[in-house]
Every structure is written in C-alpha cells, then in structure tokens.
Design an enzyme around this catalytic site. Structure first.
Site, short mmCIF file in Angstrom:
data_model
loop_
_atom_site.label_atom_id
_atom_site.label_comp_id
_atom_site.label_asym_id
_atom_site.label_seq_id
_atom_site.Cartn_x
_atom_site.Cartn_y
_atom_site.Cartn_z
N GLU A 430 0.89 -12.78 -2.56
CA GLU A 430 1.19 -12.43 -1.17
C GLU A 430 1.56 -13.67 -0.38
O GLU A 430 0.80 -14.63 -0.31
CB GLU A 430 -0.02 -11.77 -0.51
CG GLU A 430 0.24 -11.40 0.95
CD GLU A 430 -1.02 -11.28 1.79
OE1 GLU A 430 -0.88 -10.98 2.98
OE2 GLU A 430 -2.12 -11.49 1.25
N ASP A 507 -5.63 -12.44 -2.09
CA ASP A 507 -6.82 -13.10 -1.55
C ASP A 507 -8.08 -12.32 -1.91
O ASP A 507 -8.05 -11.09 -2.10
CB ASP A 507 -6.74 -13.20 -0.02
CG ASP A 507 -5.60 -14.10 0.43
OD1 ASP A 507 -5.07 -14.83 -0.42
OD2 ASP A 507 -5.25 -14.06 1.62
N ASP A 509 -10.44 -11.16 -0.29
CA ASP A 509 -11.07 -10.53 0.87
C ASP A 509 -10.58 -9.08 0.97
O ASP A 509 -9.91 -8.56 0.06
CB ASP A 509 -10.75 -11.31 2.14
CG ASP A 509 -9.25 -11.48 2.36
OD1 ASP A 509 -8.86 -12.30 3.20
OD2 ASP A 509 -8.46 -10.80 1.68
N ASP A 511 -8.32 -7.69 2.94
CA ASP A 511 -6.85 -7.58 2.96
C ASP A 511 -6.27 -7.72 1.56
O ASP A 511 -5.33 -7.03 1.18
CB ASP A 511 -6.26 -8.66 3.87
CG ASP A 511 -6.12 -8.18 5.30
OD1 ASP A 511 -5.91 -9.01 6.18
OD2 ASP A 511 -6.22 -6.95 5.53
#
Length: 657
Positions: A430, A507, A509, A511
């Site tokens: 991303e 990532d 997390d 998101d």
C-alpha cells in the site's frame, strides 16, 4: 490471562527530560548520535546565520566525546526573569524552551533558525552520559556540567576572564544505550559541516578527529562563493548545458511575507547528472518539502513563459513541470520565520506558505535572466521540449500496444530480474512510501514490488467486464499475468502467471487488515484459481520493535519484533525472566511500512530466512460456506445483516480475513 488493574494509579506523568529517555525515537534518530550532535551544531550555526560568529569548530575524540565550539555571543548564564533559573540550565534541561519562539514580536534572539519546538539541545542532554558547557560572555568564562541524562545538574562556576572574546563550547558524551551504533558516522558529519560552510559564505568550519595513534586529522571548509561554488563542486566532471544560475532574494517591509524571508539558490542542467540539496535556516532537509516544490514551480513557470514568448513550443506538445525540472541539479537555501517540519528530526519541510514564498522570490529574477541570456534560455527550452516529446511518444506506444491486445506492465511495477516463475515473488504494497521502503529492502533477483494507491475497490459484486475500470485492479491483473476468471475456468488460465508467490504486505494495524481483506476479496472472487493453486500469501510485518541492551560481552544488544500486543507482552515477560528491567527496554511502535527502515522491513517481512509469511489456502469442502460469509461481510445490500451478525457474534469472531 490475569486481568490487569486500571485505576487512577495506572496513569504515569513523565517529567523533565524523562519523555526523551523513554521514547528517544520520537525526538531524534536512533541509528547513531549524529542528529543529537547536529542539534548542538545547529545552535552554533544559528549564531553564524545571525552574523555573530565567524568560526565553527568540531572536535571528535577517541573516548566518544564530541566538542562543538563557536565564537558567537555566548549563551546567557543569568537568571530567567520568570523561571528564576539560569538560562543556560533551561536551554539544556527544559523541553520547549529557547530563544527561537518569540519571533513575530521582534524579541526573539534568532529571527531565522531551524529550531521550532525548543526541544533540540535538551534532547542532547537527555541522551548523554555527560554534557559540559563553557560560556565566554561579558569578559568572563563560565562552566557548568550536566550528567546522567540531565538528572544531575552542576553549579555555574566563573573560572576566568576572556577579555573581548565571546562564544560557547559544548562537550558531549553520547550514551550508547540509546543508539544502534554509539559512534557518529564521519562521512555524515563531514557532509553536515560542509553544508554549513556552503550556506554561511565567509564562515570557516573546522573538523578535527583523533586517530587510533593519538594524532589528529584536520579538515576545514570555507566557501566565499557560496551556493554556486558548492554546486559546481558536487557536479564536477559533468558538462553543463547552460551556466549555473545563482541568486537570492528576501522579502522587504512592503511584501506579503515577513521581512527577511526568502531564499538563495543555485541551479543548472548537466549531462547525465541530477542532484538536489535543500536547506531551511541552515537545517538540511534530506527529504525535501514545500520549499523544493516552490523552486520547481518557479523554474517551470519562468521557462514556460520564455518558451511561449519566443513561440518555441511545437504544435501538440504540452509541457509539464517534470519536463523542465526532471534533469535539473540545484542547491536551495530557504529562510523562513516559523518553519513547520515533519517530525523533530526536520528531514522534510511542511510549511505550505514556503511554496509561494520560494516560487515568487525566484520567478521574476529567473525570467529576467532567461531573457537577458536568450541563448541559454533556448538551450533549456530545447531540453524541456525534447523531454516532453519523449514522454508523449512513450505514452503513444503504450496506448498502441494496449489497442493491439499486448499487455504493458504497469509503470510503477519494480520487476524482478529472474525468469524462474517458481522463485519469483510479487509484493502488493500500500502506497508509494511503503513501496519505496520495500524496493530498497527486496532481493532484486526474485522479488518484485507493486505499490497500490490507497485501498483497492471492494470487488465482490463488480461485474467482471467492468473490473479494469479500476486502475489498481487492472495493474494487479497485468502484473501477475492472469486474467479474471470463474471457479469453473480451466487450469490453463494460469499459463501466463509471472510469479510463484503473490504476497499481500499491508500495515500491521486495522487499516492494513482492511486492505488485506479487500485484496483477498478480489482474488477469491475474480482469481479463484490463483488461490486454489496456493499462489497467494500474506506477509506479517511487526507492529512493535523492542531494543534490548547488551548484557556483558557474551550477550550483545538485540532487536526483537512483535506482531501485536499479545506478542509484545510475551517478549516483555521473557526478557523479565532474563533479568531485564522494563526501563532498560526501548519499545517503538511502527506507524506503518513506510516508517520502517529497509533493513528492518527486509528482516521481518521479505528475507526468506527470517520473514513471517502465511499461505492462503482454500478448503474445497467449505467453498459454499465461504461464499456465504463473504456475501454477508462484503455485499453492499447486506448492511443490516452485517450489523446483526456483529452484534450477535462480533465479540467472538477471530477470523483473519
């Protein structure tokens, strides 16, 4: 797991310099002490920028100490009128204190400086075993020392007289436990000091380094010519298309900017060379920023105006900024009243007004230079027009190859070199920031990187014939060499597969999990044979980094990584059993893949020997059940059903989709 207590006593207030010692990575770079020494050098350079110092001297000794000396005004040693504490003590031990805040009222000691947050040299104290300060001011010599990370503050002692001499000498012993390497890289220190000399014409900068045999190597820099001399030096050996253009301009009292704000610049075009360096108030901005955008914008507008005035642009060609500035080399030094930086290490300028400031200061002087030197202007114009024509030609080739049915690989794909499909891997990452880190971390032979812009569209209910309307889905399909298909498609649909592994790397997390889910939705719905054949994987980059100090000679310093809070707690528990106290550990939380150093990303997610990568498999006996669940979770018309399901089972589910 035992329930942890959460009450009033759970809150901890960090006082003094304790926040810096607890989380040094928030205030400075922790790969080496270079940035914390730079804070001291910047203070000396600010004196020179104000016209109060002519010499700056740095001494590096074998015991690890670094001494920075200037002949400026000398830091005040008297009591602060409000705090009733000596100013030199406040400067070296108090966060958010300094002589660089009160700028707009005209009472600031430094109208233009790199310091903004007032945490600079206090960070140096917090991360040092000892700091000694000698001040020469008002005919007297004063000394004071700070030890144990600023926990111990000595008395100010008057130790002699100095006549008319003034200045400050600061000696620092960095505390190695806060840094990956306890030594300052000499090449980086040399670049920093040379840049100060470049940006302060007439100021002499010295560097002395003690060698293993006790002798000293000495270097000094002084650039009377300033920026153009420096640009000429770093581009030496390259043929100049036109002479270097150098100038400076600063705002007066009747302009839209604060008096004194502006920039100095030197730029040119050289065969086969493209270099760029920028600074704000003498601080090197290695990641660029808005002042560089202003430089490019001003240069582009001036060249574009020159080309239009002389009717040089061929029919059908439209210039873009990159056509003009793509091969330009430059050195830019901006002077801004209150610079806004990205992070305390000041690597990138974020001040929005800097774009307009630099472009407006540069535009009219450069336009005048182009028109006064028309032959040079036409040479620059010819270079830009050739670049534009080449760009348009490439675009036409791509369009033609598309229309003839030949797939063209995405321009942002960093492909691997190997043609062995079984070994080749494609990382879907991303964003350009994370993509840049991944490109540096990859093994070029077998690992390819495709950065994706933002979150991929939810494709669960998209008609297959309209999939390629989405640029990111189009790029993924073209890169892997497989067209969208149904579960009933023949195995030959994978005949042109270009990679044995397609690895989703997002990532660690929420998101990142969402991006994983969207990509898995795409593959399950429109590339099911890819999943069925075991070609899809998920990388597991860590959320936390734990730096463990050395334990004697047999146990060197270590760096551990944790995927989540549970794994972090397990590491803490294990280290506690090994005898480490909590305050001995430095724990950092990665904000995302783009924040990770390439070496860290390689070790945790890309090196085959050390990474953690999960294969995505498909249970043939549960295909219908899986489709039903994805209908519920990803279907646009299932909002009410999703809500009911989450209310009923949301606290129980442990699905990793």
């Amino acid at each position: 797991m035992a329930q942890q207590q959460y009450d009033e006593s759970s809150f901890r207030v960090l006082k003094g310099l304790e926040p810096v010692r607890e989380r040094p990575g928030m205030y400075t770079r922790t790969d080496s002490p270079c940035h914390m020494i730079q804070e001291v050098i910047d203070n000396a350079a600010d004196e020179a920028l104000g016209g109060f110092a002519k010499n700056l001297h740095v001494l590096v000794l074998r015991d690890g100490s670094i001494t920075v000396t200037d002949d400026g005004r000398g830091i005040p040693v008297g009591l602060h009128p409000e705090e009733k504490i000596p100013v030199v003590v406040l400067a070296y031990t108090a966060l958010h204190a300094g002589g660089k805040f009160d700028k707009k009222s005209g009472n600031s000691a430094y109208a233009f400086s790199g310091g903004l947050h007032g945490v600079g040299v206090a960070v140096t104290t917090a991360l040092s075993l000892r700091v000694e300060v000698e001040v020469r001011r008002e005919g007297k010599i004063y000394e004071i020392a700070f030890a144990n990370g600023g926990r111990e503050i000595g008395q100010i002692n008057e130790v002699g007289s100095c006549g008319k001499q003034t200045g400050t000498r600061v000696k620092v012993w960095p505390d190695g436990k806060y840094f990956d390497s306890p030594k300052v890289p000499m090449n980086e220190l040399e670049r920093l000091l040379r840049s100060k000399a470049v940006l302060l014409p007439g100021v002499r900068v010295y560097l002395e380094v003690e060698q293993a045999d006790g002798s000293f190597t000495k270097q000094d820099w002084r650039y009377q010519e300033g920026l153009p001399g420096y640009l000429r030096e770093i581009t030496s050996g390259a043929d100049a298309v036109v002479p270097i253009y150098a100038a400076e301009k600063y705002a007066g009292d009747d302009e839209d900017f604060a008096p004194g704000e502006g920039a100095a610049w030197a730029f040119g075009w050289f065969d086969g060379v493209q270099l760029g360096e920028s600074y704000v108030n003498l601080i090197p901005t290695v990641a660029g920023g808005t002042h560089e955008s202003g430089l490019r914008g001003g240069v582009f507008e001036a060249v574009k105006s020159f080309i239009e005035h002389h009717s040089l642009l061929p029919k059908g060609v439209k210039l873009q900024q990159e056509d003009v500035c793509g091969k330009m080399s430059y050195v830019l030094s901006a002077r801004i009243l209150d610079p806004q930086f990205q992070g305390q290490v000041k690597e990138k300028l974020n001040s929005r007004e800097a774009v307009k400031l630099v472009s407006s200061m540069l535009l009219h002087p450069f336009e005048a230079w182009l028109n006064q030197n028309a032959e040079h202007g036409k040479a620059i114009a010819e270079l830009a027009i050739k670049q534009a024509q080449s760009r348009l030609k490439d675009a036409q080739k791509i369009e033609k190859r598309k229309s003839s049915g030949v797939a063209v690989l995405p321009g942002k794909l960093a492909d691997c070199e190997s043609e062995n499909i079984a070994d080749n891997e494609l990382y879907l990452v991303e964003g350009d920031s994370a993509g840049g880190s991944a490109k540096l971390a990859r093994e070029r032979e077998t690992q390819a990187i495709l950065p994706l812009r933002g979150k991929v569209q939810n494709s669960w209910e998209i008609d297959p014939n309209r999939l390629f309307a989405n640029a990111e889905i189009h790029d993924v399909s073209v890169a892997i060499g497989v067209d969208p298909h149904t579960p009933q498609a023949a195995d030959s649909v994978l005949a042109n597969l270009r990679y044995g592994k397609v690895i989703i790397m997002a990532d660690a997390d929420v998101d990142g999990s969402h991006i994983q889910t969207l990509l898995l939705t795409l593959f399950l719905r429109h590339f099911p044979k890819l999943v069925e054949a075991g070609h899809v994987y998920i990388a597991l980059p860590p959320l936390y980094r734990v730096d463990v100090p050395a334990q004697g000679k047999k146990r060197p310093a270590r760096r551990l990584y944790a995927l989540d809070d549970g794994e972090l707690q397990s590491i803490r528990d294990r280290l506690a059993k090994e005898g480490f106290r909590e305050d001995q550990l430095e724990i950092g939380r990665f904000k995302g893949l783009g924040e990770m150093q390439p070496a860290q990303l390689r070790e945790t997610a890309m090196d085959r020997a050390t990474r953690r990568v999960l294969p995505v498999t498909m249970d043939q006996d549960a295909v219908a059940e899986t489709d039903k669940l994805f209908d519920l979770l990803m279907g646009k018309g299932e909002a009410s059903g999703r809500r009911a399901w989450m209310e009923l089972k949301g606290n129980l589910v442990e699905a990793d989709l």
